[in-house]
Design an enzyme around this catalytic site. Structure first.
Site, mmCIF file in Angstrom:
data_model
loop_
_atom_site.group_PDB
_atom_site.id
_atom_site.type_symbol
_atom_site.label_atom_id
_atom_site.label_comp_id
_atom_site.label_asym_id
_atom_site.label_seq_id
_atom_site.Cartn_x
_atom_site.Cartn_y
_atom_site.Cartn_z
ATOM 1 N N TYR A 273 -1.914 -18.251 35.589
ATOM 2 C CA TYR A 273 -1.665 -17.125 36.274
ATOM 3 C C TYR A 273 -2.763 -16.481 36.584
ATOM 4 O O TYR A 273 -3.045 -16.123 37.671
ATOM 5 C CB TYR A 273 -0.766 -16.397 35.157
ATOM 6 C CG TYR A 273 0.676 -16.711 34.883
ATOM 7 C CD1 TYR A 273 1.520 -16.779 36.153
ATOM 8 C CD2 TYR A 273 0.987 -17.322 33.809
ATOM 9 C CE1 TYR A 273 2.899 -17.488 35.835
ATOM 10 C CE2 TYR A 273 2.120 -17.704 33.454
ATOM 11 C CZ TYR A 273 3.143 -18.049 34.655
ATOM 12 O OH TYR A 273 4.557 -18.356 34.433
ATOM 13 N N PRO B 21 9.365 -14.082 38.705
ATOM 14 C CA PRO B 21 10.807 -14.693 38.929
ATOM 15 C C PRO B 21 11.519 -13.175 38.841
ATOM 16 O O PRO B 21 11.057 -12.173 38.353
ATOM 17 C CB PRO B 21 10.908 -15.534 37.560
ATOM 18 C CG PRO B 21 9.988 -14.841 36.700
ATOM 19 C CD PRO B 21 8.786 -14.079 37.243
ATOM 20 N N HIS C 42 5.130 -12.551 35.335
ATOM 21 C CA HIS C 42 5.798 -13.964 34.295
ATOM 22 C C HIS C 42 4.414 -14.137 33.386
ATOM 23 O O HIS C 42 4.558 -14.928 32.386
ATOM 24 C CB HIS C 42 5.618 -14.936 35.239
ATOM 25 C CG HIS C 42 6.447 -16.093 34.992
ATOM 26 N ND1 HIS C 42 6.818 -16.208 33.542
ATOM 27 C CD2 HIS C 42 7.067 -17.058 35.682
ATOM 28 C CE1 HIS C 42 7.516 -17.401 33.455
ATOM 29 N NE2 HIS C 42 7.864 -17.894 34.655
ATOM 30 N N SER D 232 9.212 -25.671 26.861
ATOM 31 C CA SER D 232 8.808 -24.618 25.705
ATOM 32 C C SER D 232 8.025 -24.978 24.798
ATOM 33 O O SER D 232 8.656 -26.354 24.123
ATOM 34 C CB SER D 232 10.071 -23.951 25.210
ATOM 35 O OG SER D 232 9.610 -22.969 24.189
ATOM 36 N N SER E 36 13.175 -25.490 36.986
ATOM 37 C CA SER E 36 13.238 -24.733 35.516
ATOM 38 C C SER E 36 14.643 -24.482 35.273
ATOM 39 O O SER E 36 15.559 -24.178 36.158
ATOM 40 C CB SER E 36 12.475 -23.465 35.502
ATOM 41 O OG SER E 36 12.498 -23.017 34.282
ATOM 42 N N GLN E 37 15.107 -24.771 33.981
ATOM 43 C CA GLN E 37 16.433 -24.597 33.580
ATOM 44 C C GLN E 37 16.448 -23.189 32.893
ATOM 45 O O GLN E 37 15.727 -22.994 31.738
ATOM 46 C CB GLN E 37 16.969 -25.513 32.646
ATOM 47 C CG GLN E 37 18.279 -25.245 32.045
ATOM 48 C CD GLN E 37 18.961 -26.266 30.968
ATOM 49 O OE1 GLN E 37 20.185 -26.890 31.054
ATOM 50 N NE2 GLN E 37 18.177 -26.764 29.831
#
Length: 663
Positions: A89, A102, A328, A444, A574-575
């Site tokens: 980032y 997002p 984010h 994660s 991404s889920q």
């Protein structure tokens, strides 16, 4: 509840959790080679293999860096966190909208008028205050892992940054500031954006928090104030939509004036930003709502009615387009989901009523934030607006709900829904481009202290073998195509047999099914490695960053074209599952790539697919078409295999024509 769960629930801090491990060097280098071998040319791979072997040789540079990394792990709660945050980032110079922030798109609201929208906003703000109080009191229920290796307690650290974080733009690198004393500091306030103007809404008056009715009245006053054309100021929010270096330069110019410093300080210390949007003038389809959340439709619509540096920015449009846009860097999608679901359940759960103050108390009126503008700042605003418009015009978004089946069907196949969907995305990409590319799926690391994410590299060799069996090994032409080129509609003898649909079937279903299961297993195995801290991307990043810190010459491995290509994530996925009707979306991370977010539900799957119009290699509509086709083809394969497996032997073909079962 296990002893570990009890312990974790008692002490809601990350101390009870283990530290992120440093994987063995040889394991990471072997996995790296396995991940890239089938994605690069053979000649290139040979060169890469030699470079990697030299890096990992006994007594070599890899071992020196690995030793230093292990020392760093002993000293820090999380050895990778700072490296990862900067790389992912803070060092990124691209604009936050589309490229980084997002959005979570709430269900479309049916507001009858602007008062309805303000009631929704008032209820939302009350929900935020309630949720923040739970966080401040450390009373949020502890999260436990779901899916693979379910039941492990998870680090709650990210929740504490939801309303206390701010990302400051910098000339070379940004700064993420988290005010952990926010619970006890200055009076709490929310910033409300309306008609590109910014207003201070104090949520506490005379030491008492405002109730929903009072917040509603304050929002009404803000809306009225925003309509006063004489007091209207330039749209300063648009500066936050610019590239990070450009915004940092503009901020330097702004803070020369005290009024601007004061306004910035109030925004930078607020709980959240609430954007009261004008109607966006487009049909409220899922795709259009996603676009409106991601970039506000540019300066002609709501693009300047935003402040992108703030971690939580709630959008309430008078036309019912609502959601949240997140900066984010402080937290992952799951934290945004949990907060959003809490708010939506609270809003829909309490009866809709005309808000009347129980007893009127005199409240200080909301304040308009003041800005000083000169010709230089005016030029910066114009330039930022132009660049935002280019970004708006470039984003090709397609939100698609696949309704034929959802995760229930996938579970019946005894496969992980996430792995199955990842394989489907690989198949879709292969259909579009005839190859696989470096793919990012976030995994994660919240099982560990201060854990964020690592990468699941979904473009496995097993996925390639499967998608080839589905896409490559079918005839490119159907029978009708061939008839134009052949006399008397005769097929050449060597042509593979063609089934009723006009598609050649070279590989037996049983072989395709085996490859599908192998691909799902490879994906699942990599997922488990990633969530247990054994993936390769963070480890390689750590070794690279350490070499820089030690002023070494950059190791050859990190200059190799294979390494550079392996970090160009053409497919970024991404889920983000939800239990409430809503969906998440974001943009691609590279100019020639796709951003693909998915939300598997029991009987349908929501996909948000984004790409850039400027790149002729990509098209979100074409990708979605390929994805839809692929999901149906995989279902048909599963169904045919199941039918073949249950067929009684007597119904098998005549002797001499052996048939493979789908087992």
């Amino acid at each position: 509840m296990s002893a570990l769960q009890k312990q974790a629930t008692r002490g809601q801090d990350s101390q009870v959790l283990p530290k992120v491990p440093v994987p063995p060097l040889k394991q990471t280098l072997d996995t790296y080679l396995k991940c890239v071998q089938h994605l690069v040319k053979e000649e290139q791979f040979k060169k890469t293999k030699t470079i990697v072997e030299k890096f990992g040789a006994p007594g070599g540079i890899g071992e020196i860096l690995q030793k230093k990394l292990l020392e760093r792990k002993d000293k820090k709660a999380n050895w990778v966190y700072d490296y990862w945050l900067e790389d992912m980032y803070l060092n990124n110079r691209l604009a936050l909208p589309v490229n980084s922030n997002p959005a979570m798109v709430f269900p479309k609201q049916a507001f009858r008028d602007h008062k309805d929208a303000l009631r929704f906003a008032a209820r939302l703000i009350c929900g935020v205050l309630e949720y923040k109080a739970l966080i401040d009191a450390r009373k949020l229920p502890l999260d436990f892992a779901r899916g693979q290796l379910a039941g492990t307690p998870l680090c709650m650290e990210q929740y504490y940054r939801l309303f206390t974080s701010y990302r400051y733009p910098g000339l070379k690198t940004d700064t993420l500031k988290v005010d952990l004393n926010a619970a006890s500091s200055a009076p709490e306030h929310v910033i409300v954006a309306c008609k590109n103007q910014f207003f201070l809404l104090d949520v506490v008056a005379n030491n008492k928090q405002l109730n929903e009715a009072e917040i509603f009245l304050q929002l009404e006053k803000i809306m009225k104030m925003s309509e006063n054309a004489e007091e209207r100021l330039p749209p300063f929010g648009i500066l936050t939509s610019d590239g990070r270096t450009e915004w940092a330069q503009a901020r330097e110019a702004l803070i020369k004036d005290q009024a601007n410093r004061d306004s910035l300080a109030l925004i930078e210390s607020c709980i959240c930003v609430v954007c009261l949007d004008e109607p966006c003038g487009t049909p409220p389809s899922d795709t259009n709502r996603a676009l409106m959340l991601l970039h506000g439709g540019g300066r002609e619509r709501n693009g300047a009615n935003r402040w992108y540096d703030k971690s939580m920015q709630f959008v309430v449009g008078t036309d019912g387009v609502c959601g949240v846009v997140c900066e984010h860097s402080p937290f992952e999608g799951i934290v945004m989901v949990q907060c959003s679901e809490f708010l939506m359940k609270r809003i829909t759960g309490s009866p809709s009523r005309t808000v009347q103050p129980s007893s009127t108390r005199a409240l200080p009126p909301p304040r308009r934030l003041l800005w000083k503008c000169n010709s230089h700042v005016q030029a910066l605003l114009e330039a930022s607006g132009d660049r935002l418009q280019r970004l708006v015009n470039n984003l090709d978004m397609d939100v698609f709900t696949f309704e034929t089946y959802g995760k229930e069907f996938i579970k019946k196949q005894k496969m992980s829904p996430d792995a199955f969907i990842q394989i489907s995305l690989q198949l879709a990409f292969y259909k579009c481009r005839g190859r696989l590319v470096s793919t990012y799926e976030s995994a994660s690391l919240r099982r560990f202290q201060e854990g964020r994410v690592d990468n699941i590299r979904s473009a496995t060799a097993e996925a390639l073998a499967f998608v080839r069996s589905m896409a490559d090994e079918r005839a490119t032409f159907t029978v009708s195509h061939l008839s134009h080129f052949l006399p008397d509609n005769q097929l050449p003898e060597q042509w593979p047999p063609v089934n009723e649909t006009g598609v050649s079937s070279q590989l037996e279903d049983s072989e395709k099914m085996k490859r599908l299961k192998d691909a799902v297993k490879a994906q699942t195995d990599y997922t488990i490695a990633a969530i247990t801290g054994m993936a390769i991307d963070n480890h390689l990043l750590g070794l690279l960053k350490l070499s820089k810190q030690l002023n070494m010459e950059k190791p050859e491995m990190f200059c190799d074209e294979t390494y550079l290509a392996s970090n160009h994530f053409t497919l970024s996925t991404s889920q983000v599952p939800t239990t409430v009707e809503m969906f998440c979306c974001y943009g691609p991370v590279v100019p020639n790539g796709y951003g693909a977010c998915y939300n598997p539900q029991p009987h349908h799957i929501v996909f948000s697919v984004a790409s850039f119009w400027e790149n002729t290699e990509t098209s979100s509509a074409v990708f979605v078409k390929a994805l839809n086709e692929g999901l149906l083809e995989i279902r048909d394969l599963c169904n045919r295999s199941a039918a073949a497996a249950t067929k009684p032997p007597e119904s098998s073909p005549a002797a001499g024509q052996p048939r493979k079962s789908g087992k």
